[in-house]
Design a protein around this motif. Structure first.
Motif, short mmCIF file in Angstrom:
data_model
loop_
_atom_site.label_atom_id
_atom_site.label_comp_id
_atom_site.label_asym_id
_atom_site.label_seq_id
_atom_site.Cartn_x
_atom_site.Cartn_y
_atom_site.Cartn_z
N GLY A 81 -5.32 -27.31 -12.81
CA GLY A 81 -4.71 -26.41 -11.84
C GLY A 81 -5.56 -26.10 -10.63
O GLY A 81 -5.17 -25.29 -9.78
N MET A 82 -6.73 -26.77 -10.50
CA MET A 82 -7.57 -26.53 -9.32
C MET A 82 -7.43 -27.63 -8.29
O MET A 82 -7.84 -27.47 -7.15
CB MET A 82 -9.03 -26.39 -9.73
N ALA A 83 -6.86 -28.77 -8.68
CA ALA A 83 -6.70 -29.90 -7.76
C ALA A 83 -5.22 -30.24 -7.64
O ALA A 83 -4.43 -29.96 -8.56
CB ALA A 83 -7.48 -31.10 -8.28
N PRO A 84 -4.80 -30.83 -6.53
CA PRO A 84 -3.39 -31.24 -6.37
C PRO A 84 -2.99 -32.21 -7.47
O PRO A 84 -3.82 -32.95 -8.01
CB PRO A 84 -3.37 -31.91 -4.99
N VAL A 85 -1.70 -32.18 -7.81
CA VAL A 85 -1.17 -33.09 -8.83
C VAL A 85 -0.15 -34.02 -8.18
O VAL A 85 0.46 -33.70 -7.16
CB VAL A 85 -0.52 -32.31 -10.00
N GLU A 86 0.02 -35.19 -8.81
CA GLU A 86 0.97 -36.17 -8.27
C GLU A 86 2.35 -35.94 -8.86
O GLU A 86 2.53 -35.88 -10.08
CB GLU A 86 0.48 -37.58 -8.60
N GLY A 87 3.36 -35.79 -7.98
CA GLY A 87 4.73 -35.58 -8.43
C GLY A 87 5.39 -36.88 -8.83
O GLY A 87 4.81 -37.97 -8.72
N GLU A 88 6.64 -36.77 -9.30
CA GLU A 88 7.38 -37.96 -9.73
C GLU A 88 7.62 -38.93 -8.59
O GLU A 88 7.79 -40.13 -8.80
CB GLU A 88 8.71 -37.54 -10.36
N ASP A 89 7.63 -38.40 -7.36
CA ASP A 89 7.85 -39.26 -6.20
C ASP A 89 6.55 -39.88 -5.68
O ASP A 89 6.55 -40.56 -4.64
CB ASP A 89 8.53 -38.46 -5.08
N GLY A 90 5.46 -39.63 -6.39
CA GLY A 90 4.18 -40.18 -5.97
C GLY A 90 3.45 -39.35 -4.93
O GLY A 90 2.35 -39.70 -4.52
N GLN A 91 4.06 -38.26 -4.49
CA GLN A 91 3.45 -37.40 -3.48
C GLN A 91 2.61 -36.31 -4.16
O GLN A 91 2.96 -35.81 -5.23
CB GLN A 91 4.52 -36.75 -2.60
N LEU A 92 1.51 -35.95 -3.52
CA LEU A 92 0.68 -34.86 -4.04
C LEU A 92 1.35 -33.52 -3.76
O LEU A 92 1.93 -33.31 -2.69
CB LEU A 92 -0.71 -34.90 -3.40
#
Length: 372
Positions: A81-92
Motif C-alpha cells: 500500500g505504499m507504492a502504486p499498483v498495476e490495474g487490470e488495464d495495465g495502468q498504475l
C-alpha cells in the motif's frame, strides 16, 4: 602521493568493513521499526532485505520474504500500500489497501518509527558510553600523555594530571574562542597561543599545585609545542544521569545538525565544492570510521552515535522521498480531507528523490575532491 595512494591511506580495510557493518545495522534497525509498526496495525509487508542489490538468499516467514542481498550497504522494506499498483488495464493506480487504508495517525506512526528508532539507538549508545567511560567534564583538561624530552616533562607535568585552571582562573564549562563557543578545556590551547608567563593549576593525588612557565608560541619562525596530549576530564555517573544527559545532548545537538544540513543545501544549490568539516559523505564517513577503528571499540561506538543521530534528523526533514517528506504529504492530505492524486504524489516524490540523489552525488564528489 597520488589520488589512489591518498585514498588507500585514508580508508583501511578494517575501516571499510566496520563502515559497512555499522551502516547495515543502523539501516536494518531503521527498516525493522517501519516493519514492526506496519505489522502491528495489520499491514502486510511483502519483503525485507538486509543489504541492497542482487538477492542471493530468500526465505518466506510470517508472510514476508526475508532477503540477504549482495551489497552490505543498508537494506529496505516493502510495505503493502505504499507504492502504486498495476490495474487490470495495465495502468498504475493509487493503492487502496494496506498502508494506504490506514488513517493519518497510523501512517505517521509507520513513517516515524524508522527515524525514532535511530534516535533512540543513538541515545542508548550515548548512555552506554557515559556509563562505561564516564561523562565528559568540559571544565577540566586531563593530560593523557606527556612527550619525552618535552617542555612539559621538564616542568614536571605527568600523564593523569588534571588542569583545572589557567592563569589564575578556573576553567569554565564553556568559553568564547575566536568568536565561537567551545568547551572550557580548550582555553589550555588558547593560552599556548599567547606569549608571556602562564600558570596551570593542576589537580594531582587529591591536591592542587601550580606550574608557572614563560612561553613563546613561535621561536625562530617555528611553532613551539608544550608536549602534552589532553582532552576533557571525565566524571563517573550512573545510568539515570547518563540517560538524562544523553537526552539533553541530543536535544541540544538538533539545531546544530539542522544548521549543518541547511549549509550543505546552500552549498549544493550554489555548487560550492569547498570542504565542509560539518558534513561528511560516504568516503569521509569511512575515513572517520577507519580512524576510530584504529583507536578503540568505544571510538566506533561514538561514531555509531553520530551516524544514528544524523540519519534520524536527516530522515525527518520535510523533503519528499524521505520519511519527513512522506509525513508532510500525509498531513497535507489530512488537512485537504482527501489524499493527493497518484500523479501529484508521483511528481512530488520524483522531485524529492532527484534532489536527494543530486545531493548525495554532490557530497560524494566533494569527498573525492579532498584526495586530488
Amino acid at each position: 602521493m597520488n589520488f589512489f595512494q591518498s585514498l588507500a591511506a585514508a580508508l583501511t580495510p578494517a575501516g571499510l568493513v566496520w563502515t559497512a557493518l555499522i551502516f547495515t545495522v543502523i539501516v536494518f534497525l531503521h527498516e525493522l521499526a517501519h516493519y514492526a509498526l506496519a505489522r502491528a496495525q495489520g499491514v502486510p509487508v511483502k519483503s525485507f532485505s538486509i543489504g541492497m542489490g542482487p538477492v542471493f538468499f530468500r526465505r518466506v516467514w510470517r508472510g514476508t520474504e526475508w532477503r540477504l542481498s549482495l551489497l552490505p550497504i543498508g537494506g529496505y522494506v516493502e510495505i503493502e500500500g505504499m507504492a502504486p499498483v498495476e490495474g487490470e488495464d495495465g495502468q498504475l493506480r493509487a493503492p487502496s489497501t494496506g498502508f494506504a487504508a490506514l488513517r493519518a495517525p497510523g501512517k505517521i506512526a509507520v513513517l516515524l518509527a524508522g527515524p525514532l528508532m535511530n534516535l533512540l539507538l543513538g541515545i542508548g549508545l550515548m548512555t552506554l558510553l557515559f556509563t562505561a567511560q564516564g561523562m565528559p567534564a568540559p571544565d577540566r583538561a586531563r593530560i593523557e600523555a606527556v612527550v619525552a624530552g618535552s617542555r612539559a616533562q621538564a616542568l614536571g607535568l605527568r600523564a593523569g594530571d588534571v588542569i583545572t585552571g589557567v592563569d589564575g582562573r578556573d576553567l569554565p564549562e564553556t568559553a568564547q574562542l575566536n568568536g565561537q563557543e567551545v568547551a572550557g578545556y580548550e582555553l589550555v590551547r588558547a593560552a599556548l597561543n599567547e606569549a608571556g608567563p602562564h600558570t596551570f593549576t593542576v589537580l594531582r593525588g587529591g591536591g592542587t599545585r601550580d606550574f608557572r612557565f614563560e612561553w613563546q608560541p613561535t621561536l625562530n619562525g617555528k611553532k613551539q609545542l608544550l608536549g602534552i596530549q589532553y582532552g576533557p576530564d571525565v566524571t563517573r555517573v550512573g545510568v539515570a544521569q547518563a540517560l538524562a544527559t544523553s537526552v539533553t545532548n541530543t536535544a541540544q545537538a538538533a539545531p546544530q545538525v539542522l544548521k549543518s544540513f541547511a549549509q550543505l543545501f546552500g552549498r549544493f544549490l550554489t555548487l560550492d565544492l569547498s570542504r565542509d568539516e560539518n558534513v561528511s559523505g560516504p568516503i569521509g564517513t569511512a575515513e572517520i570510521v577507519s580512524r576510530a577503528a584504529a583507536l578503540s571499540p568505544w571510538a566506533l561506538v561514538q561514531v555509531a552515535v553520530m551516524l544514528n543521530l544524523s540519519l534520524a534528523f536527516f530522515n525527518l526533514l520535510p523533503i519528499p522521498g524521505l520519511d519527513g517528506g512522506r509525513i508532510l504529504l500525509v498531513l497535507l492530505g489530512a488537512l485537504r480531507g482527501k489524499a493527493l492524486t497518484l500523479a501529484q504524489e508521483n511528481a512530488i516524490n520524483f522531485a524529492g528523490f532527484a534532489f536527494v540523489m543530486g545531493l548525495m552525488l554532490f557530497v560524494f564528489l566533494r569527498d573525492l575532491g579532498r584526495f586530488f
